[in-house]
Write an enzyme that holds these catalytic residues in place. Structure first.
Site, PDB file in Angstrom:
ATOM      1  N   HIS A  76       0.870  -1.186   0.000  1.00 22.51           N
ATOM      2  CA  HIS A  76       0.000   0.000   0.000  1.00 22.51           C
ATOM      3  C   HIS A  76       0.900   1.227   0.000  1.00 22.51           C
ATOM      4  O   HIS A  76       2.014   1.176   0.543  1.00 22.51           O
ATOM      5  CB  HIS A  76      -0.827   0.096   1.273  1.00 22.51           C
ATOM      6  CG  HIS A  76      -1.848  -0.971   1.471  1.00 22.51           C
ATOM      7  ND1 HIS A  76      -1.603  -2.115   2.163  1.00 22.51           N
ATOM      8  CD2 HIS A  76      -3.144  -1.036   1.086  1.00 22.51           C
ATOM      9  CE1 HIS A  76      -2.702  -2.868   2.189  1.00 22.51           C
ATOM     10  NE2 HIS A  76      -3.645  -2.229   1.537  1.00 22.51           N
ATOM     11  N   ASP A  79       1.859   1.915   3.600  1.00 25.70           N
ATOM     12  CA  ASP A  79       2.698   0.921   4.308  1.00 25.70           C
ATOM     13  C   ASP A  79       4.127   1.435   4.391  1.00 25.70           C
ATOM     14  O   ASP A  79       4.884   1.055   5.279  1.00 25.70           O
ATOM     15  CB  ASP A  79       2.758  -0.418   3.551  1.00 25.70           C
ATOM     16  CG  ASP A  79       1.430  -1.162   3.547  1.00 25.70           C
ATOM     17  OD1 ASP A  79       0.588  -0.859   4.399  1.00 25.70           O
ATOM     18  OD2 ASP A  79       1.259  -2.033   2.676  1.00 25.70           O
TER      19      ASP A  79
HETATM   20  C1  GCO Z   1      -8.067  -7.535   3.652  1.00 28.03           C
HETATM   21  C2  GCO Z   1      -7.800  -7.039   2.294  1.00 28.03           C
HETATM   22  C3  GCO Z   1      -6.553  -6.315   2.145  1.00 28.03           C
HETATM   23  C4  GCO Z   1      -6.355  -5.919   0.708  1.00 28.03           C
HETATM   24  C5  GCO Z   1      -5.362  -4.854   0.606  1.00 28.03           C
HETATM   25  C6  GCO Z   1      -5.153  -4.441  -0.830  1.00 28.03           C
HETATM   26  O1  GCO Z   1      -7.913  -8.729   3.854  1.00 28.03           O
HETATM   27  O2  GCO Z   1      -8.439  -6.739   4.485  1.00 28.03           O
HETATM   28  O3  GCO Z   1      -7.666  -8.145   1.488  1.00 28.03           O
HETATM   29  O4  GCO Z   1      -5.518  -7.091   2.586  1.00 28.03           O
HETATM   30  O5  GCO Z   1      -5.954  -7.007  -0.068  1.00 28.03           O
HETATM   31  O6  GCO Z   1      -5.784  -3.811   1.374  1.00 28.03           O
HETATM   32  O7  GCO Z   1      -5.710  -3.234  -1.071  1.00 28.03           O
END
Ligand code: GCO
Ligand code: MN
Ligand code: MN
Length: 410
Positions: A76, A79
């Site tokens: 992200h 991140d």
């Molecule tokens: C979750 C979501 C996140 C997304 C990530 C990609 O499990 O809450 O899958 O992990 O994959 O935010 O934008």
């Protein structure tokens, strides 16, 4: 006998070694597997849960992925770049540091994703009523596209985490969907411009659904809802937008993940896949792939192998809170990769299995009732063939546990 602290890591390492079955990094690198920054660095925190692990900076995650043999890294924006550094010179400095870490450890960035759910600015979603929230979201999405091009990524993922509500009635869902489309349209428009400037192809923009969490009602809760949205006419470039289904997110609403993937496949929209495990109709526990539903996973991978899926497998799982930072490095990541590779290879054996092939062909050939036969005649002609459905399921179980290669029990 209690195990003193200084003997615990040696014990964990010895038992992991004793488990065996791990692939060398060169083998792991042959698969299109990506390791998310947020999964590796997850500290174990949640609504009722304090962190149990230390934060891990991206340099350390990228180093670890390189050593384990995970060839791709995903992230992200927030991140790795604090919200207030985004879209400033400090962002460029961090992107440079990421680039050198990737280069140093032989890892590449496959996907970038925009955090539109954690910061309070997105409390009412990225498609909130206030126009300044939506303008900010459009800038953030466009900025993620730029970061993607900076890092050489091919995919952008959007999980619209707070696009929904706890309390019904305050928002008009049709309007929210239009505003959400405006954000995706802004990202695609920026992508077209940046790709042209830099002589690169455009990114594949992948929508990820989750049926609930963090809000109780989500406006686009499933991959099917996302497919309908892509085809709704609200997107300026529907051809640039596809899906990033997540295995557990489909299970969470009670779907068969394999059937959800099939629907994406026939639409030509299965571009990216988040792999993990968990339980139907429960929270998003994001366990490591294959720890709960190995047979279901085998079936999923048979479908993907049969249809030539060549996209990424993104390890979107959360190491359990009981695992330490050392355990994340030693157990969580390598074993998740290895279970995936094993299941992928077993799926290859299932596709080639003579029993399954002959049974499948016989079912398709049918019993040979004449084309104009009546219902009863067709039933009679196929009666014994249909038992093969159950035999195929049994054979898949045998293949999963190695009985087709002569492994015996008892
Ligand atoms: C979750 C979501 C996140 C997304 C990530 C990609 O499990 O809450 O899958 O992990 O994959 O935010 O934008
Ligand atoms: Mn995910
Ligand atoms: Mn999830």
């Amino acid at each position: 006998m209690p195990i003193p602290q200084d003997q615990q890591i040696p014990l964990v390492d010895r038992l992991t070694e004793l488990s065996g079955g791990s692939y060398p990094p060169e083998t792991r690198r042959k698969y299109f597997i990506s390791g998310p920054q947020w999964a590796y660095a997850y500290e174990g925190q949640a609504l009722f849960h304090a962190p149990t692990r230390n934060a891990v900076p991206f340099e350390e995650v990228i180093r670890a992925l390189g050593e384990i043999g995970v060839p791709w890294w995903t992230t992200h924006d927030t991140d790795v770049i604090p919200t207030d550094h985004l879209m400033t010179d400090r962002q460029a400095e961090t992107v440079d540091r990421i680039r050198s870490a990737l280069q140093q450890h032989g890892v590449r960035c496959s996907m970038v994703t925009c955090e539109t759910f954690h910061h309070p600015v997105f409390a009412a979603s990225a498609a909130a009523e206030a126009p300044e929230v939506r303008a900010y979201a459009a800038r953030r999405l466009s900025n993620v596209v730029e970061i993607g091009h900076d890092l050489g990524a091919g995919f952008a993922v959007y999980w619209p985490g707070t696009l929904g509500y706890m309390i019904q009635g305050a928002i008009d869902e049709t309007q929210t969907l239009r505003w959400f489309a405006d954000g995706i349209n802004a990202a695609c428009a920026r992508d077209i411009a940046v790709a042209e400037e830099r002589g690169r192809g455009t990114l594949k923009h992948c929508l990820e659904a989750k049926p609930f969490e963090p809000v109780s009602q989500i406006i686009l809760p499933s991959s099917d809802a996302m497919l309908a949205f892509i085809g709704s006419g609200l997107l300026t470039h529907p051809e640039m937008v596809g899906l990033n289904p997540e295995y557990l997110h489909e299970l969470m609403w009670g779907a068969a993940c394999r059937a959800a993937l099939a629907r994406a496949l026939v639409c030509g929209k299965l571009w990216h896949f988040d792999i993990n495990d968990g339980y139907p109709l429960k929270h998003d526990v994001d366990l490591g792939v294959g720890l709960v539903n190995p047979l279901d996973w085998l079936n999923v991978l048979i479908l993907l192998r049969s249809h030539g899926y060549e996209g990424p497998f993104n390890l979107d799982f959360k190491p359990p809170r009981t695992t330490s930072n050392h355990g994340v490095f030693k157990i969580s990541f390598p074993t998740a990769v290895d279970r995936f590779i094993t299941l992928w290879e077993i799926a290859g054996e299932a596709v080639e299995d003579p029993v399954i092939q002959e049974a499948g062909a016989a079912l398709k050939a049918g019993g040979g009732a004449p084309a104009v036969a009546g219902a009863d005649e067709i039933v009679t002609a196929n009666r014994e063939l249909l038992s093969l459905h159950e035999l195929i399921a049994h054979r898949l179980f045998q293949i999963l546990i190695g009985q087709h290669r002569g492994r015996v029990f008892g």
